[in-house]
Design a protein around this motif. Structure first.
Motif, PDB file in Angstrom:
ATOM      1  N   PRO A  73      37.762  -0.501 -24.247  1.00 55.95           N
ATOM      2  CA  PRO A  73      37.074  -1.730 -23.764  1.00 55.95           C
ATOM      3  C   PRO A  73      36.261  -1.267 -22.385  1.00 55.95           C
ATOM      4  O   PRO A  73      36.475  -0.360 -21.853  1.00 55.95           O
ATOM      5  CB  PRO A  73      38.057  -2.670 -23.431  1.00 55.95           C
ATOM      6  N   ASN A 102      34.650  -6.284 -22.607  1.00 54.40           N
ATOM      7  CA  ASN A 102      33.952  -6.427 -24.005  1.00 54.40           C
ATOM      8  C   ASN A 102      34.802  -6.297 -25.033  1.00 54.40           C
ATOM      9  O   ASN A 102      35.845  -5.335 -24.900  1.00 54.40           O
ATOM     10  CB  ASN A 102      32.747  -5.441 -24.082  1.00 54.40           C
ATOM     11  N   LYS A 103      34.512  -6.891 -26.182  1.00 55.40           N
ATOM     12  CA  LYS A 103      35.231  -6.713 -27.339  1.00 55.40           C
ATOM     13  C   LYS A 103      35.280  -5.358 -27.951  1.00 55.40           C
ATOM     14  O   LYS A 103      34.169  -4.812 -27.888  1.00 55.40           O
ATOM     15  CB  LYS A 103      34.819  -7.721 -28.358  1.00 55.40           C
ATOM     16  N   LYS A 105      35.277  -3.170 -31.428  1.00 48.95           N
ATOM     17  CA  LYS A 105      35.607  -3.609 -32.886  1.00 48.95           C
ATOM     18  C   LYS A 105      36.746  -3.207 -33.510  1.00 48.95           C
ATOM     19  O   LYS A 105      37.339  -2.457 -33.210  1.00 48.95           O
ATOM     20  CB  LYS A 105      34.415  -2.496 -33.328  1.00 48.95           C
ATOM     21  N   LYS A 109      44.017  -7.597 -30.556  1.00 48.09           N
ATOM     22  CA  LYS A 109      44.468  -8.128 -29.318  1.00 48.09           C
ATOM     23  C   LYS A 109      44.265  -6.912 -28.310  1.00 48.09           C
ATOM     24  O   LYS A 109      43.971  -6.105 -28.676  1.00 48.09           O
ATOM     25  CB  LYS A 109      45.939  -8.333 -29.813  1.00 48.09           C
ATOM     26  N   TYR A 110      44.630  -7.414 -27.076  1.00 49.54           N
ATOM     27  CA  TYR A 110      44.434  -6.399 -26.086  1.00 49.54           C
ATOM     28  C   TYR A 110      45.568  -6.288 -25.064  1.00 49.54           C
ATOM     29  O   TYR A 110      46.251  -7.541 -25.175  1.00 49.54           O
ATOM     30  CB  TYR A 110      43.232  -6.825 -25.199  1.00 49.54           C
ATOM     31  N   SER A 128      44.703 -12.215 -26.892  1.00 48.83           N
ATOM     32  CA  SER A 128      43.966 -12.035 -28.226  1.00 48.83           C
ATOM     33  C   SER A 128      42.540 -12.338 -27.615  1.00 48.83           C
ATOM     34  O   SER A 128      41.476 -11.753 -28.493  1.00 48.83           O
ATOM     35  CB  SER A 128      44.246 -13.141 -29.292  1.00 48.83           C
ATOM     36  N   GLU A 129      42.000 -12.632 -26.621  1.00 45.01           N
ATOM     37  CA  GLU A 129      40.885 -12.840 -26.081  1.00 45.01           C
ATOM     38  C   GLU A 129      40.380 -11.804 -25.356  1.00 45.01           C
ATOM     39  O   GLU A 129      41.127 -10.912 -24.848  1.00 45.01           O
ATOM     40  CB  GLU A 129      40.841 -14.123 -25.403  1.00 45.01           C
ATOM     41  N   THR A 130      39.111 -11.583 -24.728  1.00 44.75           N
ATOM     42  CA  THR A 130      38.641 -10.488 -24.110  1.00 44.75           C
ATOM     43  C   THR A 130      38.418 -11.175 -22.463  1.00 44.75           C
ATOM     44  O   THR A 130      37.636 -10.636 -21.834  1.00 44.75           O
ATOM     45  CB  THR A 130      37.076 -10.024 -24.292  1.00 44.75           C
ATOM     46  N   ALA A 151      42.732  -1.813 -26.241  1.00 55.60           N
ATOM     47  CA  ALA A 151      42.788  -2.562 -27.592  1.00 55.60           C
ATOM     48  C   ALA A 151      43.867  -2.200 -28.673  1.00 55.60           C
ATOM     49  O   ALA A 151      44.167  -1.220 -28.649  1.00 55.60           O
ATOM     50  CB  ALA A 151      41.162  -2.515 -28.194  1.00 55.60           C
TER      51      ALA A 151
END
Length: 188
Positions: A73, A102-103, A105, A109-110, A128-130, A151
């Protein structure tokens, strides 16, 4: 003699018919054998194609996993070496720091990790969000902190983790110092 010739002709006819039937049976058996051979060859070709497709899929999954593992990320907020003051820390009235990245690809999840200046882990959360909002006043204090994000994706049925992105920031609170309070207008 005519009868004998007729009998021989009848036997020759029967022999010819028997030979014809035997030849037809041989031809049918040869056809069945050829069809069975073709079917076996087709089956082997299909199995070889299936194995080749599976090999290509495995190679593609391995490449995707390697690509994912080497990606990481991009940490956006707070910026590297940023100084977070009480204006930012108390922007909504409650102490908190908002972390954003940033997401990646294919990430589902993070893993967010918050660490002290000595890199002691103070908090780890899977999100699950950024974005992650840290409002735990037990860990929000003045000083230098590190944060990292990895990630996580499921590739070929296996959970795969990317490289971690990490950076530091500082929480700096102003001091009241030698402030004096005017008590002259207070009711007695």
């Amino acid at each position: 003699r005519l009868a004998e010739e007729a009998e021989k002709a009848e036997e020759a006819k029967k022999a010819a018919e028997a030979k014809k039937a035997a030849d037809a049976k041989k031809a049918e058996e040869a056809k069945k054998a050829a069809d069975a051979k073709k079917a076996e060859e087709a089956k082997k070709a299909a199995e070889a194609k299936k194995a080749e497709d599976a090999k290509k899929a495995a190679e593609a999954n391995k490449a995707a996993a390697n690509s994912f593992v080497s990606s990481k990320p991009v940490l956006a907020k707070p910026a590297a070496n940023a100084v977070v003051t009480e204006d930012i820390l108390l922007a909504d009235g409650e102490p908190k720091v908002v972390f954003e990245w940033n997401k990646v690809k294919d990430a589902q999840k993070y893993v967010f990790t918050f660490m002290s200046s000595s890199k002691t882990v103070l908090l780890t959360k899977t999100v699950s969000e950024t974005k992650f909002v840290l409002d735990d006043t037990d860990v929000l204090d003045e000083g230098t902190f590190f944060w990292s994000v990895k990630a996580v994706a499921t590739i070929d049925g296996k959970e795969t983790t990317s490289a971690a992105a990490e950076q530091s920031f500082e929480i700096k609170l102003s001091e009241i110092g030698n402030a004096s309070i005017d008590t002259s207008n207070l009711l007695q």
